[in-house]
Design an enzyme around this catalytic site. Structure first.
Site, PDB file in Angstrom:
ATOM      1  N   GLU A  31       0.855  -1.156   0.115  1.00 54.00           N
ATOM      2  CA  GLU A  31      -0.198   0.020   0.163  1.00 54.00           C
ATOM      3  C   GLU A  31       0.795   1.313   0.207  1.00 54.00           C
ATOM      4  O   GLU A  31       0.665   2.436   0.632  1.00 54.00           O
ATOM      5  CB  GLU A  31      -1.268   0.007   1.256  1.00 54.00           C
ATOM      6  CG  GLU A  31      -2.012  -1.216   1.448  1.00 54.00           C
ATOM      7  CD  GLU A  31      -2.985  -1.101   0.562  1.00 54.00           C
ATOM      8  OE1 GLU A  31      -3.104  -0.252  -0.299  1.00 54.00           O
ATOM      9  OE2 GLU A  31      -3.953  -1.894   0.359  1.00 54.00           O
TER      10      GLU A  31
HETATM   11  C1  LIG Z   1       3.047  -9.988   0.169  1.00 53.11           C
HETATM   12  C2  LIG Z   1       2.876  -8.772  -0.829  1.00 53.11           C
HETATM   13  C3  LIG Z   1       1.625  -8.520  -1.510  1.00 53.11           C
HETATM   14  C4  LIG Z   1       1.377  -7.661  -2.348  1.00 53.11           C
HETATM   15  N1  LIG Z   1       0.515  -7.315  -2.992  1.00 53.11           N
HETATM   16  C5  LIG Z   1       0.205  -6.561  -4.102  1.00 53.11           C
HETATM   17  C6  LIG Z   1      -0.988  -6.508  -4.807  1.00 53.11           C
HETATM   18  O1  LIG Z   1      -1.818  -7.078  -4.508  1.00 53.11           O
HETATM   19  N2  LIG Z   1      -0.950  -5.809  -6.154  1.00 53.11           N
HETATM   20  C7  LIG Z   1       0.252  -4.905  -6.284  1.00 53.11           C
HETATM   21  O2  LIG Z   1       0.235  -4.320  -7.453  1.00 53.11           O
HETATM   22  N3  LIG Z   1       1.538  -4.980  -5.627  1.00 53.11           N
HETATM   23  C8  LIG Z   1       1.456  -5.670  -4.678  1.00 53.11           C
HETATM   24  N4  LIG Z   1       2.532  -5.954  -3.818  1.00 53.11           N
HETATM   25  C9  LIG Z   1       3.687  -5.079  -4.067  1.00 53.11           C
HETATM   26  C10 LIG Z   1       4.086  -3.975  -3.117  1.00 53.11           C
HETATM   27  O3  LIG Z   1       3.098  -2.963  -3.279  1.00 53.11           O
HETATM   28  C11 LIG Z   1       5.579  -3.299  -3.637  1.00 53.11           C
HETATM   29  O4  LIG Z   1       6.421  -4.421  -3.014  1.00 53.11           O
HETATM   30  C12 LIG Z   1       5.730  -2.219  -2.869  1.00 53.11           C
HETATM   31  O5  LIG Z   1       5.129  -1.142  -3.567  1.00 53.11           O
HETATM   32  C13 LIG Z   1       7.311  -1.736  -3.019  1.00 53.11           C
HETATM   33  O6  LIG Z   1       7.796  -2.085  -4.219  1.00 53.11           O
HETATM   34  P1  LIG Z   1       8.955  -2.694  -4.713  1.00 53.11           P
HETATM   35  O7  LIG Z   1       9.025  -4.043  -3.914  1.00 53.11           O
HETATM   36  O8  LIG Z   1       9.404  -2.682  -5.991  1.00 53.11           O
HETATM   37  O9  LIG Z   1      10.172  -2.146  -3.931  1.00 53.11           O
HETATM   38  P2  LIG Z   1      11.029  -0.680  -4.388  1.00 53.11           P
HETATM   39  O10 LIG Z   1      10.174   0.202  -5.146  1.00 53.11           O
HETATM   40  O11 LIG Z   1      11.981  -1.265  -5.368  1.00 53.11           O
HETATM   41  O12 LIG Z   1      11.404  -0.147  -2.883  1.00 53.11           O
HETATM   42  C14 LIG Z   1      12.826  -0.775  -2.311  1.00 53.11           C
HETATM   43  C15 LIG Z   1      12.966   0.262  -1.177  1.00 53.11           C
HETATM   44  O13 LIG Z   1      13.379   1.705  -1.642  1.00 53.11           O
HETATM   45  C16 LIG Z   1      12.527   2.476  -1.088  1.00 53.11           C
HETATM   46  N5  LIG Z   1      12.322   3.457  -2.126  1.00 53.11           N
HETATM   47  C17 LIG Z   1      11.613   3.341  -3.335  1.00 53.11           C
HETATM   48  N6  LIG Z   1      11.476   4.716  -4.194  1.00 53.11           N
HETATM   49  C18 LIG Z   1      11.996   5.518  -3.310  1.00 53.11           C
HETATM   50  C19 LIG Z   1      11.992   7.049  -3.377  1.00 53.11           C
HETATM   51  N7  LIG Z   1      11.510   7.383  -4.131  1.00 53.11           N
HETATM   52  N8  LIG Z   1      12.322   7.561  -2.146  1.00 53.11           N
HETATM   53  C20 LIG Z   1      12.933   7.021  -1.093  1.00 53.11           C
HETATM   54  N9  LIG Z   1      12.802   5.579  -0.897  1.00 53.11           N
HETATM   55  C21 LIG Z   1      12.447   4.742  -1.973  1.00 53.11           C
HETATM   56  C22 LIG Z   1      11.135   1.814  -0.713  1.00 53.11           C
HETATM   57  O14 LIG Z   1      10.680   2.419   0.102  1.00 53.11           O
HETATM   58  C23 LIG Z   1      11.929   0.348  -0.328  1.00 53.11           C
HETATM   59  O15 LIG Z   1      12.309   0.782   1.029  1.00 53.11           O
HETATM   60  C24 LIG Z   1       2.692  -6.875  -2.582  1.00 53.11           C
HETATM   61  C25 LIG Z   1       4.001  -7.049  -2.144  1.00 53.11           C
HETATM   62  C26 LIG Z   1       4.136  -7.866  -1.171  1.00 53.11           C
HETATM   63  C27 LIG Z   1       5.237  -8.272  -0.609  1.00 53.11           C
END
Ligand SMILES: Cc1cc2nc3c(=O)[nH]c(=O)nc-3n(C[C@H](O)[C@H](O)[C@H](O)COP(=O)(O)OP(=O)(O)OC[C@H]3O[C@@H](n4cnc5c(N)ncnc54)[C@H](O)[C@@H]3O)c2cc1C
Length: 599
Positions: free
Chosen positions: A408
């Protein structure tokens, strides 16, 4: 003092808590729940006791068909349909009811994310943005739990910056279908869903949402992810290979998929924050029991001050988080009062209300998830070695809750959003933050109203809340003055400012709730409310001061910095309070009752 929705002013602007002072009767608190709310809570609780608790092991082991069966049972009781218009099989209940259900479903993390995804991101995009035909076709069956929905925004290479997704849509030569190609990742309910809301770029450009049915050719969910927690929930990729999606399944406007993606998340954040507070209230029960029963050095560990300190902190944090959760939902409900949910313009009005309080929703998401993080971590500590054993439920909760800070919108992204949204509102003239910040900076030249000491119950805390607001404005004003447009490159400053803002909303929500309780009765329970609020507010003031001390030297220097530090001291001037005693008392009361004392 009785509170009905109409005691809450209709024109409270989102984010205005930083510059306006509210009266206790203007906020909704958990003590204002109506009989109907209590009935919903009871229905949800009974469902959890009857259907979820006896099947926790089967859920964890992913018994085939079980999640679908449980969603269907939840659907039969209306637990998926609170936010949906009656016309489409919904109950049209208020947001207070929605957060009550989120709290109750938090009994198990895997189940909470399954039902949370279905009732939120699975159904609402169609319920809010669908055409009449799309709503008629999909919403009633999703609301009844006959069909399962999933929301597919994230991809392997983009989730936080989801607008840069690689999944593509191309119009077929006969103009009847969009052909989707790409792979989505981390899809909650991915393995069990019938309907997927998929975000893709038409011709690699226009970011658009589509309603994709599982049985369309070329649509296939991938294998289940092996996760740290919520193992009973289904999380899979979704592969789209030349998948033809009828043009009538475009959801919302072409090129405006971001409106769906982001607006739906506001509701998700409200409910996730509330759900986590429910998780805290669930988890504190076995923790209190364990603390009473476990003996060390010939005494129950609950007798030890360090254990009491943890329990007292849990109680105060839950109190503050719960106060802001009900306050936020109450404001949204107030804005929606009188809206005919069956009318064509209702979806827009609901989305606007959620957008109005998007700052508060993000705050709640961060504060709620981090409160649960604290409670889960300290629960494991209180269980000692047993907390590390898979035989005890706290071990699973500790793993299950960890994801809440990630989905979220990660808590980092939400912290950035809080400041970004507030500053944008201010630039647009919707929220007078900059003039307020200027007035605060001017206070260095003269006395501040906060210099006067006031007597009375919660008077010091009222002053501290006002002081914390001025600290937020001081830091914001100095940061904007120094960095202007370049502030977005100073993330550490934004993070610190965001932390101060989150504390302001938490502190004030706790204060208003306690004041409201006190205005209604003067007995022991009201005193306990005051203790929880005092405890939270004084410790939060320390955190606010620490953040401001860290950030101010980055945004001011020389005389300007010295002035800022002088103001900081004046704004947060306070007599020390014995929070050890307060926490002992809060812990003792929770131990006596065997639960969060305000439940
Ligand atoms: C169990 C689970 C269920 C999920 N369910 C859904 C779903 O139903 N539908 C869906 O679409 N997605 C879903 N997700 C995905 C989830 O929304 C993403 O994992 C989340 O938004 C983080 O994206 P990422 O994993 O690519 O991490 P990244 O975006 O790569 O982030 C990695 C780290 O970098 C930080 N970061 C990234 N950008 C910035 C910035 N601009 N400034 C500072 N820090 C930053 C983040 O806060 C994090 O700490 C789910 C994930 C999990 C683990």
């Amino acid at each position: 003092m009785t509170t009905t929705m109409s005691s809450i002013p209709a024109v409270i602007k989102g984010g205005s808590f930083l510059i306006e002072t509210r009266k206790p009767e203007e906020v909704f608190t958990p003590e204002d729940l109506t009989d109907q709310h209590r009935l919903i809570a009871q229905t949800a609780e009974e469902f959890v006791q009857r259907e979820i608790i006896p099947r926790l092991k089967e859920i964890e082991e992913k018994k085939p068909g079980l999640l679908r069966e449980l969603l269907k049972k939840a659907g039969e009781l209306g637990l998926l349909a609170t936010d949906i218009a009656q016309k489409y099989g919904g109950l049209e209940l208020d947001k207070i009811s929605s957060i009550i259900i989120s709290e109750k479903m938090a009994r198990d993390g895997a189940w909470a994310s399954t039902i949370g995804a279905q009732a939120g991101i699975g159904i609402l995009p169609i319920a809010f943005f669908g055409t009449e035909a799309q709503k008629q076709k999909y919403v009633p069956r999703l609301a009844r739990g006959e069909w399962v929905g999933a929301y597919c925004l994230s991809e392997a290479s983009s989730a936080s910056d989801a607008l840069h997704c690689k999944t593509k849509a191309t119009l077929s030569p006969d103009g009847k279908h969009y052909i989707l190609n790409g792979a989505k990742m981390w899809i909650t309910n991915g393995g069990i869903a019938d309907i997927y809301i998929v975000f893709a770029r038409i011709d690699g450009e226009k970011f658009t949402a589509f309603i994709v049915e599982r049985n369309f050719p070329g649509v296939s969910p991938g294998a289940e992810e092996h996760k740290m927690g919520i193992q009973g929930s289904s999380t899979t990729p979704l592969n789209l290979q030349d998948a033809p999606v009828p043009v009538e399944n475009v959801l919302g406007e072409i090129g405006k998929g971001h409106q769906i993606a982001f607006n739906i998340l506001n509701m998700g954040r409200l409910k996730l924050g509330a759900g986590c507070i429910g998780g805290c209230k669930v988890l504190i029960v076995p923790t209190l029991q364990w603390a009473k029963e476990r003996q060390a050095f010939g005494r129950p560990i609950a007798d030890f001050g360090m254990i009491k300190e943890k329990l007292g902190t849990m109680v105060a944090r839950i109190y503050a988080a719960e106060s802001m959760s009900y306050r936020s939902a109450g404001m949204i409900d107030r804005l929606l009062e009188g809206v005919d949910q069956g009318a064509p313009e209702a979806a827009l009005q609901i989305l606007e209300a959620l957008q109005e309080y998007a700052v508060e929703c993000s705050i709640l998401k961060v504060a709620g998830t981090e409160a649960l993080d604290y409670v889960a971590d300290e629960a494991v500590q209180i269980f000692g070695g047993y907390g590390f054993s898979a035989d005890y439920e706290v071990e699973r909760t500790y793993r299950d809750q960890r994801v809440n800070r990630i989905f979220e919108g990660t808590n980092e992204i939400n912290r950035l959003l809080i400041v970004d949204m507030l500053l944008k509102r201010s630039m647009k003239g919707e929220l007078a933050l900059i003039p307020a910040a200027q007035r605060v900076l001017d206070e260095v030249l003269g006395p501040t109203s906060l210099d006067e000491e006031e007597d009375g119950i919660l008077a010091a805390e009222t002053r501290l809340v006002e002081g914390a607001k001025r600290v937020a404005l001081l830091v914001a004003g100095a940061a904007v003055q120094k960095y202007l447009q370049a502030l977005s490159e100073e993330q550490e400053v934004i993070g610190g400012l965001s932390n101060v803002i989150i504390e302001v909303y938490s502190m004030e929500s706790a204060l208003l709730r306690a004041q409201k309780k006190l205005s209604r009765e003067a007995g022991e329970i009201a005193r306990l409310h005051c203790e929880a609020a005092r405890c939270y507010i004084h410790e939060a003031a320390d955190r606010v001061e620490m953040e401001a001390r860290r950030v101010l030297p980055r945004v001011a220097e020389g005389d300007a910095l010295r002035s800022c530090m002088a103001l900081l001291r004046r704004f947060l001037k306070r007599s020390p309070v014995d929070t050890i005693e307060l926490k002992r008392h809060l812990a003792d009361r929770a131990l006596e009752l065997g639960r969060h004392p305000f439940a």
